[in-house]
Design a protein around this motif. Structure first.
Motif, PDB file in Angstrom:
ATOM      1  N   LEU A  56       0.833  -1.211   0.000  1.00 45.20           N
ATOM      2  CA  LEU A  56       0.000   0.000   0.000  1.00 45.20           C
ATOM      3  C   LEU A  56       0.861   1.252   0.000  1.00 45.20           C
ATOM      4  CD1 LEU A  56      -2.758  -1.064   2.569  1.00 45.20           C
ATOM      5  CD2 LEU A  56      -2.991  -0.911   0.079  1.00 45.20           C
ATOM      6  N   ASN A  57       1.912   1.226   0.782  1.00 51.07           N
ATOM      7  CA  ASN A  57       2.789   2.395   0.857  1.00 51.07           C
ATOM      8  C   ASN A  57       3.418   2.731  -0.489  1.00 51.07           C
ATOM      9  OD1 ASN A  57       6.005   3.052   1.263  1.00 51.07           O
ATOM     10  ND2 ASN A  57       4.710   4.317   2.573  1.00 51.07           N
ATOM     11  N   ARG A  58       3.839   1.723  -1.207  1.00 52.88           N
ATOM     12  CA  ARG A  58       4.535   1.956  -2.485  1.00 52.88           C
ATOM     13  C   ARG A  58       3.579   2.182  -3.661  1.00 52.88           C
ATOM     14  NH1 ARG A  58       9.902   3.431  -2.712  1.00 52.88           N
ATOM     15  NH2 ARG A  58      10.898   2.677  -0.811  1.00 52.88           N
ATOM     16  N   HIS A  59       2.292   1.856  -3.475  1.00 51.92           N
ATOM     17  CA  HIS A  59       1.328   2.031  -4.560  1.00 51.92           C
ATOM     18  C   HIS A  59       0.343   3.168  -4.317  1.00 51.92           C
ATOM     19  CE1 HIS A  59       2.809  -1.993  -5.539  1.00 51.92           C
ATOM     20  NE2 HIS A  59       2.241  -1.882  -6.731  1.00 51.92           N
ATOM     21  N   CYS A  60       0.253   3.666  -3.093  1.00 50.32           N
ATOM     22  CA  CYS A  60      -0.744   4.701  -2.797  1.00 50.32           C
ATOM     23  C   CYS A  60      -0.232   6.089  -3.190  1.00 50.32           C
ATOM     24  CB  CYS A  60      -1.131   4.682  -1.325  1.00 50.32           C
ATOM     25  SG  CYS A  60       0.123   5.327  -0.193  1.00 50.32           S
ATOM     26  N   TYR A  61      -1.102   7.054  -3.119  1.00 51.42           N
ATOM     27  CA  TYR A  61      -0.780   8.420  -3.516  1.00 51.42           C
ATOM     28  C   TYR A  61       0.302   9.008  -2.614  1.00 51.42           C
ATOM     29  CZ  TYR A  61      -1.480  13.406  -4.493  1.00 51.42           C
ATOM     30  OH  TYR A  61      -1.293  14.721  -4.835  1.00 51.42           O
ATOM     31  N   ARG A  62       1.445   9.330  -3.210  1.00 51.58           N
ATOM     32  CA  ARG A  62       2.586   9.965  -2.546  1.00 51.58           C
ATOM     33  C   ARG A  62       3.138   9.182  -1.359  1.00 51.58           C
ATOM     34  NH1 ARG A  62       1.957  16.574  -2.374  1.00 51.58           N
ATOM     35  NH2 ARG A  62       1.869  16.900  -4.626  1.00 51.58           N
ATOM     36  N   GLY A  63       2.802   7.917  -1.268  1.00 52.90           N
ATOM     37  CA  GLY A  63       3.311   7.141  -0.147  1.00 52.90           C
ATOM     38  C   GLY A  63       2.779   7.595   1.195  1.00 52.90           C
ATOM     39  N   LEU A  64       1.612   8.218   1.186  1.00 54.65           N
ATOM     40  CA  LEU A  64       1.037   8.709   2.435  1.00 54.65           C
ATOM     41  C   LEU A  64       0.640   7.559   3.351  1.00 54.65           C
ATOM     42  CD1 LEU A  64      -1.338  11.625   1.346  1.00 54.65           C
ATOM     43  CD2 LEU A  64       0.706  11.804   2.760  1.00 54.65           C
ATOM     44  N   CYS A  65       0.705   7.792   4.640  1.00 48.20           N
ATOM     45  CA  CYS A  65       0.158   6.859   5.617  1.00 48.20           C
ATOM     46  C   CYS A  65      -0.920   7.627   6.365  1.00 48.20           C
ATOM     47  CB  CYS A  65       1.251   6.371   6.567  1.00 48.20           C
ATOM     48  SG  CYS A  65       0.652   5.139   7.743  1.00 48.20           S
TER      49      CYS A  65
END
Length: 285
Positions: free
Chosen positions: A112-121
């Motif tokens: 999720l971190n590498r595929h989501c928008y801007r690496g947001l958490c």
């Protein structure tokens, strides 16, 4: 070497400046783990790395215990079709499947971190990860970074705890580095968020720990509030790249401070300058 995760506020870019202000010690204590860029770029004998985000700490614990297993498991998700449908399916599994093992949950968190928008958490109030799909052509798989992390993590202990609990665990020889969510910027790394009251509470604890003799270094925004909170620290102003919390036209840079506690005598310790201009503490005999 970059970090395992993409991370808002990642310290990799400013490490050449930050490392000048980190004194020597037997253990570096970080109450805000973030990307672990500081751990990876320094050379302390031991590390205590904490964060209130259980998913973040789970990933680091899994990477430390079995890097090869994490790589194999995460690659299964990275090998899927890179589209919004796959992303949303995996995000739903991460948010709703209570039977996931710690390993699979760590692999999904990395995906999720590498595929989501801007690496947001970011989490909503119900504790669900809610960052949209990033639509990147070739999301990077951090194979080498996981292996390097596992090697360094031999010296580290990773715990899920808030900053208050972590700072109560200090022992002789510790150095504290705090990188909290910045004043006036994104702060939803966890369901509880990080409020202005937290900024005050953290600063008061760090002031007390500093007065007890622990070397303390803090990163934060360059604002009137942080100047007030850390008025008894030496503040160094730097300009850093920032992808969030910057107004359009500001060139994606922002002013930050590195606040450094002033050395003091405590429990028979003497501050002594060493060749690399760091401060170490040696017991008087």
């Amino acid at each position: 070497m970059s970090t395992i995760l993409k991370w808002a506020g990642n310290k990799t870019a400013i490490m050449p400046e930050l490392i000048k202000h980190l004194p020597a010690g037997s253990r570096l204590v970080e109450p805000f783990a973030g990307s672990c860029a500081v751990m990876m770029a320094t050379d302390y004998p031991h590390y205590l790395v904490a964060d209130i985000n259980a998913d973040l700490i789970n990933l680091y614990q899994i990477a430390a215990q079995g890097a090869d297993d994490l790589i194999d498991c995460a690659w299964v998700f990275f090998s899927e079709d890179n589209n919004a449908e796959s992303y949303h399916h995996n995000r739903m599994q991460f948010n709703t499947d209570t039977t996931l093992t710690a390993l699979i949950r760590a692999a999904l968190f990395l995906y999720l971190n590498r595929h989501c928008y801007r690496g947001l958490c970011r989490y909503n109030k119900r504790g669900k990860f809610n960052v949209p799909f990033g639509n990147y052509k070739n999301p990077y798989f951090p194979h080498a970074e996981i292996l390097a992390f596992a090697e360094k993590a031999i010296r580290a202990t990773f715990i899920c705890a808030n900053y208050d609990e972590t700072l109560a665990m200090l022992r002789s020889g510790d150095v504290v580095y705090c990188d909290p969510p910045y004043n006036g910027t994104f702060s939803d790394y966890h369901t509880a968020g990080f409020t202005e009251d937290d900024q005050y509470h953290l600063a008061s604890i760090l002031e007390r720990r500093s007065s007890e003799g622990y070397p303390v270094v803090v990163s934060n925004s360059d604002t009137s509030l942080t100047h007030s909170l850390y008025r008894n620290f030496t503040r160094h102003r730097i300009i850093a790249r920032r992808s969030m919390g910057v107004a359009a036209g500001d060139g994606k840079v922002a002013a930050e401070i590195i606040a450094v506690s002033k050395p003091c005598y405590w429990h028979g310790f003497d501050p002594a300058v060493v060749p690399d201009n760091r401060i170490t503490y040696e017991v008087r005999t």
